[in-house]
Design an enzyme around this catalytic site. Structure first.
Site, PDB file in Angstrom:
ATOM      1  CB  VAL A  11      69.444  56.701  32.003  1.00 37.55           C
ATOM      2  CG1 VAL A  11      70.022  57.676  30.990  1.00 37.55           C
ATOM      3  CG2 VAL A  11      70.495  55.654  32.369  1.00 37.55           C
ATOM      4  CD  GLU A 149      74.713  59.414  31.872  1.00 33.60           C
ATOM      5  OE1 GLU A 149      74.408  60.416  31.202  1.00 33.60           O
ATOM      6  OE2 GLU A 149      75.653  59.418  32.692  1.00 33.60           O
ATOM      7  CG  LEU A 251      90.417  44.716  40.965  1.00 30.33           C
ATOM      8  CD1 LEU A 251      91.882  44.911  41.348  1.00 30.33           C
ATOM      9  CD2 LEU A 251      90.321  43.838  39.727  1.00 30.33           C
ATOM     10  CB  CYS A 261      73.892  48.034  32.647  1.00 33.61           C
ATOM     11  SG  CYS A 261      72.751  49.429  32.680  1.00 33.61           S
ATOM     12  CE  LYS A 264      70.294  47.036  29.132  1.00 36.25           C
ATOM     13  NZ  LYS A 264      70.979  47.820  28.127  1.00 36.25           N
ATOM     14  CE  LYS A 322      75.201  50.466  41.471  1.00 39.40           C
ATOM     15  NZ  LYS A 322      76.324  51.237  41.042  1.00 39.40           N
TER      16      LYS A 322
HETATM   17  N1  LIG Z   1      70.316  52.137  34.822  1.00 40.38           N
HETATM   18  C1  LIG Z   1      71.581  52.442  34.629  1.00 40.38           C
HETATM   19  O1  LIG Z   1      72.402  52.464  35.554  1.00 40.38           O
HETATM   20  C2  LIG Z   1      72.068  52.802  33.251  1.00 40.38           C
HETATM   21  C3  LIG Z   1      73.330  53.419  33.103  1.00 40.38           C
HETATM   22  C4  LIG Z   1      73.766  53.758  31.825  1.00 40.38           C
HETATM   23  C5  LIG Z   1      72.957  53.465  30.725  1.00 40.38           C
HETATM   24  N2  LIG Z   1      71.759  52.840  30.894  1.00 40.38           N
HETATM   25  C6  LIG Z   1      70.937  52.589  29.712  1.00 40.38           C
HETATM   26  O2  LIG Z   1      69.921  53.594  29.647  1.00 40.38           O
HETATM   27  C7  LIG Z   1      68.709  53.067  29.106  1.00 40.38           C
HETATM   28  C8  LIG Z   1      67.574  53.290  30.074  1.00 40.38           C
HETATM   29  O3  LIG Z   1      67.854  52.569  31.260  1.00 40.38           O
HETATM   30  P1  LIG Z   1      67.079  52.862  32.633  1.00 40.38           P
HETATM   31  O4  LIG Z   1      67.708  52.016  33.662  1.00 40.38           O
HETATM   32  O5  LIG Z   1      66.972  54.328  32.839  1.00 40.38           O
HETATM   33  O6  LIG Z   1      65.601  52.294  32.266  1.00 40.38           O
HETATM   34  P2  LIG Z   1      64.293  52.360  33.163  1.00 40.38           P
HETATM   35  O7  LIG Z   1      63.560  51.109  32.904  1.00 40.38           O
HETATM   36  O8  LIG Z   1      64.625  52.745  34.564  1.00 40.38           O
HETATM   37  O9  LIG Z   1      63.458  53.599  32.565  1.00 40.38           O
HETATM   38  C9  LIG Z   1      62.978  53.665  31.282  1.00 40.38           C
HETATM   39  C10 LIG Z   1      61.738  54.559  31.222  1.00 40.38           C
HETATM   40  O10 LIG Z   1      61.390  54.751  29.845  1.00 40.38           O
HETATM   41  C11 LIG Z   1      59.976  54.754  29.741  1.00 40.38           C
HETATM   42  N3  LIG Z   1      59.592  54.526  28.351  1.00 40.38           N
HETATM   43  C12 LIG Z   1      59.672  53.384  27.628  1.00 40.38           C
HETATM   44  N4  LIG Z   1      59.256  53.600  26.358  1.00 40.38           N
HETATM   45  C13 LIG Z   1      58.931  54.904  26.271  1.00 40.38           C
HETATM   46  C14 LIG Z   1      58.433  55.751  25.214  1.00 40.38           C
HETATM   47  N5  LIG Z   1      58.234  55.262  23.975  1.00 40.38           N
HETATM   48  N6  LIG Z   1      58.188  57.025  25.484  1.00 40.38           N
HETATM   49  C15 LIG Z   1      58.391  57.525  26.726  1.00 40.38           C
HETATM   50  N7  LIG Z   1      58.863  56.791  27.751  1.00 40.38           N
HETATM   51  C16 LIG Z   1      59.130  55.494  27.529  1.00 40.38           C
HETATM   52  C17 LIG Z   1      59.547  53.698  30.735  1.00 40.38           C
HETATM   53  O11 LIG Z   1      58.179  53.856  31.095  1.00 40.38           O
HETATM   54  C18 LIG Z   1      60.504  53.956  31.902  1.00 40.38           C
HETATM   55  O12 LIG Z   1      59.981  54.884  32.813  1.00 40.38           O
HETATM   56  C19 LIG Z   1      69.018  51.601  28.796  1.00 40.38           C
HETATM   57  O13 LIG Z   1      69.443  51.496  27.474  1.00 40.38           O
HETATM   58  C20 LIG Z   1      70.183  51.282  29.723  1.00 40.38           C
HETATM   59  O14 LIG Z   1      70.976  50.231  29.236  1.00 40.38           O
HETATM   60  C21 LIG Z   1      71.285  52.526  32.138  1.00 40.38           C
END
Ligand SMILES: NC(=O)c1ccc[n+]([C@@H]2O[C@H](COP(=O)([O-])OP(=O)(O)OC[C@H]3O[C@@H](n4cnc5c(N)ncnc54)[C@H](O)[C@@H]3O)[C@@H](O)[C@H]2O)c1
Length: 433
Positions: A11, A149, A251, A261, A264, A322
């Site tokens: 994200v 997001e 579907l 996601c 969780k 996926k």
């Molecule tokens: N992956 C998806 O498709 C998606 C879509 C929509 C929403 N989200 C939500 O977005 C959030 C992030 O998901 P993601 O998949 O991008 O996670 P991710 O694990 O890919 O990336 C998270 C990043 O944050 C960094 N991080 C953690 N703590 C930190 C801090 N204190 N300071 C700086 N960096 C830090 C980690 O090192 C990592 O690089 C989650 O809440 C998720 O549910 C994810």
């Protein structure tokens, strides 16, 4: 506008690149120094179509910077995005440690009116907790905004730049005006911004994911019934999806949804309900149905061979949860591989981009091949888990020649059962007769 994005994962990095594309100056922050060093070298820590080109271009023009220095990035930013993980606690609730740690650090660093935005998926009430965490550390004015997001891995940049909607949860008019200005380039054809209170924005994200997960699990359960009664889930899907009130998306029956996601977020939603004495029985059932579904393919394979796989090689095509991503978090392939190994099978797996992540998650004991046919050589069965384009139309003659036994398990119903049978294979799909 000068922006800071905390977290450079799926994200954070995509949003950062998207905002740079909209003309903003973005500083991407991560606590993972190796990841920042990688980005500074122009290497991507994740696989996402078109991301490398856009990140490298904006980095070269100085519109994207990468740092571990959160304080400097925040001090220079008008808007700070929190895009850090919100994993599940044991009881299903969302672990807000990373979000609240980030909020405290942001509070210590802000140097003027700043908009602090949660992009991470967070439970209802988190904006209030972020506000308290920031307020405890600063005397500068600030506002907290919830901007969940909705991007999908595999098409993340395209989704970010062509969003169906932009949800902004905020109470401060000044912050709402800044959010409008930030996203203005995406509003030329239509105003896609839905402005609401922070609690509605937070809940709306969970509701969206839960609805999508529900559609998939509903069809997966019907696929089991279709199999038992001799019906074809593909025809059920087409019939149901052609009703414009329902639509065709999400579907497809298969071997369960994965990714970081849906599961969780379902658990976190159910937990929020429990905290408020509201029993979200549908979301709870969807989570349970998917956990069961992730075992369906493995059960089919193991029972086909009479419960024992000792002495047999089983080939798995597709490891990421996926296509078009290297993300293997909660991937059905991991469940399947554990089942196959428990039954004594030797697993050899192929994926176009997710082998390195899978190797880290699975350790020794699984063989990886860098070519799908090499993986299938000598195998008693081939199991398709992830429907990568390159795996959708296999060369059946080649498979026939290289496999030891000719059994196909199609976990995504993308192969032609008829073609497979005509070529001399035993074919098993999900909910297909
Ligand atoms: N992956 C998806 O498709 C998606 C879509 C929509 C929403 N989200 C939500 O977005 C959030 C992030 O998901 P993601 O998949 O991008 O996670 P991710 O694990 O890919 O990336 C998270 C990043 O944050 C960094 N991080 C953690 N703590 C930190 C801090 N204190 N300071 C700086 N960096 C830090 C980690 O090192 C990592 O690089 C989650 O809440 C998720 O549910 C994810």
């Amino acid at each position: 506008m000068n922006l800071a994005v905390i977290g450079t994962g799926y994200v954070g990095l995509v949003s950062g690149a998207g905002f740079a594309e909209l003309g903003h100056n973005v500083t991407c922050v991560d606590i993972d120094a190796a990841r920042i060093a990688q980005l500074e070298r122009g290497e991507m820590p994740i696989v996402e179509p078109n991301l490398p080109e856009i990140v490298r271009r904006h980095a070269a023009h100085g519109r994207m910077r990468f740092t571990t220095d959160l304080a400097a990035a925040v001090a220079n930013a008008q808007v700070v995005f929190i895009a850090v993980p919100t994993p599940s606690n044991d009881n299903g609730s969302a672990d807000l440690r990373f979000v609240l740690d980030g909020a405290r650090e942001i509070g210590r660093a802000i140097a003027r009116y700043t908009v602090v935005v949660t992009k991470s998926t967070v439970p209802v009430g988190t904006a209030d907790r972020v506000r308290e965490a920031v307020a405890r550390e600063t005397r500068h004015p600030f506002a907290v905004v919830s901007n969940p997001e909705f991007l999908k891995e595999g098409t993340a940049l395209a989704d970010f730049l062509k969003p169906a909607r932009i949800v902004v949860g905020a109470e401060d008019p000044r912050a709402i005006a800044i959010m409008r200005e930030l996203y203005r380039p995406l509003m030329r054809t239509s105003d896609r911004m839905l402005v609401m209170d922070t609690r509605s924005a937070e809940l709306a994200k969970y509701a969206s994911n839960a609805m999508l997960a529900t559609r998939i699990s509903f069809m997966n359960e019907l696929a089991s019934l279709a199999e038992s009664v001799g019906a074809d889930i593909d025809m059920i899907r087409k019939t149901v999806g052609s009703d414009p009130r329902i639509g065709t998306k999400f579907l497809f029956a298969g071997c369960g949804f994965g990714g970081s996601c849906f599961s969780k977020d379902l658990r976190a939603l159910v937990h929020t309900g429990r905290e408020h004495d509201v029993h979200l029985t549908i979301a709870q059932s969807v989570y349970g149905a998917n956990e069961r579904q992730k075992h369906v393919l493995g059960i089919k394979v193991v029972s086909h061979f009479g419960g024992k796989l000792a002495g047999r090689r089983i080939c798995v095509w597709g490891l990421s949860f996926k296509p078009e991503t290297d993300d293997i978090r909660d991937a059905p392939a991991l469940t399947l591989i554990a089942q196959l190994r428990n039954a004594g099978g030797a697993v050899v797996a192929y994926d176009p981009v997710a082998i390195e992540n899978a190797r880290l998650a699975l350790g020794e004991g699984v063989e990886f091949a860098h070519d799908p046919y090499e993986a299938a050589t000598g195998a008693s069965a081939l199991v398709l888990v992830t429907e990568w384009h390159e795996l959708r139309n296999p060369d059946l003659e080649r498979l026939k020649a290289c496999m030891k036994e000719h059994i196909l398990f199609d976990g995504r119903n993308v192969w032609s059962a008829q073609d497979a049978r005509d070529a001399g294979f035993t074919y098993h799909g999900i909910g297909r007769p």
